[in-house]
Motif scaffolding. Structure first.
Motif, PDB file in Angstrom:
ATOM      1  N   THR A 353       0.938  -1.174   0.123  1.00 54.89           N
ATOM      2  CA  THR A 353       0.270  -0.008   0.205  1.00 54.89           C
ATOM      3  C   THR A 353       0.853   1.231  -0.020  1.00 54.89           C
ATOM      4  O   THR A 353       0.513   2.515  -0.528  1.00 54.89           O
ATOM      5  CB  THR A 353      -0.898   0.150   1.461  1.00 54.89           C
ATOM      6  OG1 THR A 353       0.062  -0.022   2.451  1.00 54.89           O
ATOM      7  CG2 THR A 353      -1.828  -1.225   1.363  1.00 54.89           C
ATOM      8  N   THR A 354       2.094   1.174   0.526  1.00 56.30           N
ATOM      9  CA  THR A 354       2.970   2.294   0.259  1.00 56.30           C
ATOM     10  C   THR A 354       3.464   2.806  -0.896  1.00 56.30           C
ATOM     11  O   THR A 354       4.428   3.592  -1.012  1.00 56.30           O
ATOM     12  CB  THR A 354       4.132   1.972   1.306  1.00 56.30           C
ATOM     13  OG1 THR A 354       4.874   0.843   1.113  1.00 56.30           O
ATOM     14  CG2 THR A 354       3.664   1.825   2.845  1.00 56.30           C
ATOM     15  N   SER A 357       1.014   2.034  -7.082  1.00 62.67           N
ATOM     16  CA  SER A 357       0.764   0.936  -7.932  1.00 62.67           C
ATOM     17  C   SER A 357       0.360   1.245  -9.285  1.00 62.67           C
ATOM     18  O   SER A 357       0.659   0.718 -10.332  1.00 62.67           O
ATOM     19  CB  SER A 357      -0.567   0.053  -7.396  1.00 62.67           C
ATOM     20  OG  SER A 357      -1.627   1.038  -7.023  1.00 62.67           O
ATOM     21  N   ARG A 383      -1.067  -4.784  -0.603  1.00 62.81           N
ATOM     22  CA  ARG A 383      -2.576  -4.336  -0.852  1.00 62.81           C
ATOM     23  C   ARG A 383      -3.436  -5.285  -1.318  1.00 62.81           C
ATOM     24  O   ARG A 383      -3.070  -6.433  -1.357  1.00 62.81           O
ATOM     25  CB  ARG A 383      -2.093  -3.422  -2.162  1.00 62.81           C
ATOM     26  CG  ARG A 383      -3.126  -2.639  -2.904  1.00 62.81           C
ATOM     27  CD  ARG A 383      -2.908  -1.901  -4.000  1.00 62.81           C
ATOM     28  NE  ARG A 383      -1.676  -0.731  -3.731  1.00 62.81           N
ATOM     29  CZ  ARG A 383      -2.158   0.383  -3.263  1.00 62.81           C
ATOM     30  NH1 ARG A 383      -3.463   0.783  -3.133  1.00 62.81           N
ATOM     31  NH2 ARG A 383      -1.174   1.057  -3.102  1.00 62.81           N
ATOM     32  N   ASP A 387      -8.163  -4.709  -4.968  1.00 59.50           N
ATOM     33  CA  ASP A 387      -7.657  -3.148  -5.224  1.00 59.50           C
ATOM     34  C   ASP A 387      -6.640  -3.087  -6.168  1.00 59.50           C
ATOM     35  O   ASP A 387      -7.004  -2.315  -7.062  1.00 59.50           O
ATOM     36  CB  ASP A 387      -7.277  -2.712  -4.027  1.00 59.50           C
ATOM     37  CG  ASP A 387      -8.548  -2.441  -2.825  1.00 59.50           C
ATOM     38  OD1 ASP A 387      -9.653  -2.468  -3.178  1.00 59.50           O
ATOM     39  OD2 ASP A 387      -8.171  -2.393  -1.719  1.00 59.50           O
ATOM     40  N   LEU A 388      -5.564  -4.101  -5.961  1.00 65.88           N
ATOM     41  CA  LEU A 388      -4.391  -3.995  -7.141  1.00 65.88           C
ATOM     42  C   LEU A 388      -5.156  -4.485  -8.589  1.00 65.88           C
ATOM     43  O   LEU A 388      -4.668  -3.641  -9.652  1.00 65.88           O
ATOM     44  CB  LEU A 388      -3.390  -4.836  -6.550  1.00 65.88           C
ATOM     45  CG  LEU A 388      -2.171  -4.722  -7.549  1.00 65.88           C
ATOM     46  CD1 LEU A 388      -1.628  -3.490  -7.450  1.00 65.88           C
ATOM     47  CD2 LEU A 388      -1.382  -5.962  -7.157  1.00 65.88           C
TER      48      LEU A 388
END
Length: 444
Positions: A353-354, A357, A383, A387-388
């Motif tokens: 998540t950092t 993407s 992640r 979502d990805l």
């Protein structure tokens, strides 16, 4: 003490040390300086040290330099991060004419000595393990230390060293914006924090914005850098790697690591070694190019559990690139592979998540036939695959989610392919470590 018990104790000790500070990352030099003082300042007793900062290519450039230095007969200590499978990968010691990863017993002993000196005071895991590396490097003889910045440069724990013989900066791009800033000039300023008066400075080819900051900060320290694409050049001609600087030409084998971005890393490594040791024989550079090893950088996986569970005849690659420039470099390398041997391309991708993407995935529009998003189980910052997958679709690549690498392979194996596909596992060094573990590959 058995090897298994020792490894378990190392892992347990590292887990305990993680609890000494509430944050995983807390950029500062004060805590580590205090600890090093209690240990007798081992960072001031290191062999000649080459300090390496940058956004992408630090590990590969260090791997090239290590291969070249060892080929010329020099003993090399190496500190890099993160690791893929075992923490031991971060510390390589000069032994028996070739670097070896620190063994469990040596690592455990050094960790416990450093922990005792710290006496339970707040300190991050990276800081205490950096102190451990410095203790080992100061105690064991070597000709050179190759020291990779963990994050940024100015306030990174490795920046307690006072007199490196060289400061190397690999390509600077946007990453870790929550710590380094959102613009190239701010990020380059943080990287330039490793510059020390009296050191040699070698910069890989940079964007105009990054180079302006690096040159300004180098001038403040009285450094005259050698700059990629200005003072030195590396390129492929007729299947050979041609390096050129003011000292002349080197006609070398192509880098063992695939991808055009590795030409930049190789040239930077050659430039650094030529600046410091002008008498390095051409044969050492030849061996450097052909003997370099650096896992999860467009690494071929053609044997093992992953290959056995992939579609018949599939070509499988593993890459740890995880930011926008990493995605661009990987996509460029895959496009080059497609020109030589066209296959449908499928990505198995997991990210944190950092990380950006969208920036990473944008490069694969029109290149990848589809992407299967998977979790990064080894990181709490993984992640969500759904979502990805949505991020991939928004950036032009058809995508779906799967619960694991194994499940993604099952899906790809069940599909009908006109030609055996090219499968690339990518998006995170943590995911790369999981893939190597699945295949039973332990970096050495």
């Amino acid at each position: 003490m058995s090897a298994v018990v020792t490894q378990e104790r190392v892992e347990a000790r590292l887990a305990e040390l993680q609890g000494l500070h509430p944050k995983l990352i807390d950029l500062s030099l004060d805590r580590l300086t205090r600890l090093l003082s209690r240990l007798g300042d081992p960072h001031l007793r290191l062999p000649p040290t080459i300090h390496v900062a940058g956004t992408n290519g630090k590990g590969s450039t260090i791997a090239f330099m290590r291969a070249g230095l060892e080929a010329s007969g020099r003993g090399v200590h190496v500190y890099t991060s993160p690791h893929l499978v075992r923490f031991n990968e971060r510390i390589r010691l000069a032994r028996a004419g070739r670097g070896e990863l620190v063994d469990d017993a040596t690592l455990l002993d050094a960790l416990e000595r450093v922990e005792a000196a710290n006496a339970g005071e707040p300190i991050t895991l990276f800081e205490i393990t950096t102190a451990t590396a410095f203790v080992l490097f100061a105690e064991l003889p070597a000709d050179v230390v190759l020291l990779e910045v963990g994050l940024g440069g100015r306030f990174d724990a490795t920046n307690v060293i006072e007199a490196p013989i060289a400061c190397v900066v690999t390509p600077v791009s946007v990453d870790h914006v929550e710590y380094l800033g959102e613009t190239i000039d701010k990020i380059a300023f943080e990287k330039a924090g490793i510059f020390k008066t009296g050191a040699r400075a070698i910069f890989a080819a940079q964007s105009r914005a990054a180079l302006a900051v690096l040159e300004r900060e180098a001038a403040r320290k009285g450094l005259r850098p050698k700059i990629g694409d200005e003072d030195f050049h590396g390129r492929i001609e007729n299947g050979r790697f041609v390096y050129e600087d003011e000292a002349g030409l080197l006609d070398l084998p192509p880098p063992r690591l695939p991808g055009r971005h590795q030409h930049v890393n190789a040239a930077t490594a050659v430039a650094a070694l030529r600046a410091l040791w002008p008498d390095t024989p051409a044969g050492a550079f030849e061996r450097m190019m052909s003997e370099i090893e650096w896992p999860a950088r467009l690494q071929s996986l053609q044997r093992g559990r992953i290959a056995a569970n992939a579609p018949a005849g599939a070509e499988i690659w593993l890459d740890g690139g995880h930011n926008e420039d990493g995605g661009r470099a990987l996509a460029e390398a895959l496009a080059d592979l497609a020109e030589k041997s066209d296959r449908p391309l499928a990505l198995i991708c997991g990210m944190l998540t950092t990380k950006d993407s969208s920036g990473f995935l944008r490069a694969f529009k029109g290149l990848a036939q589809e992407m299967i998003a998977v979790p990064v189980a080894s990181s709490a910052a993984g992640r969500a695959p759904l979502d990805l997958a949505e991020a991939a679709r928004l950036n032009g690549t058809p995508a779906l989610a799967a619960p694991s690498i194994a499940a993604a392979l099952d899906y790809l194996r069940a599909r009908k392919w006109e030609r055996a596909p090219r499968i690339v596992i990518c998006g995170s060094l943590y995911l790369a470590g999981e893939a190597l573990t699945l295949d039973g590959i332990i970096p050495t």
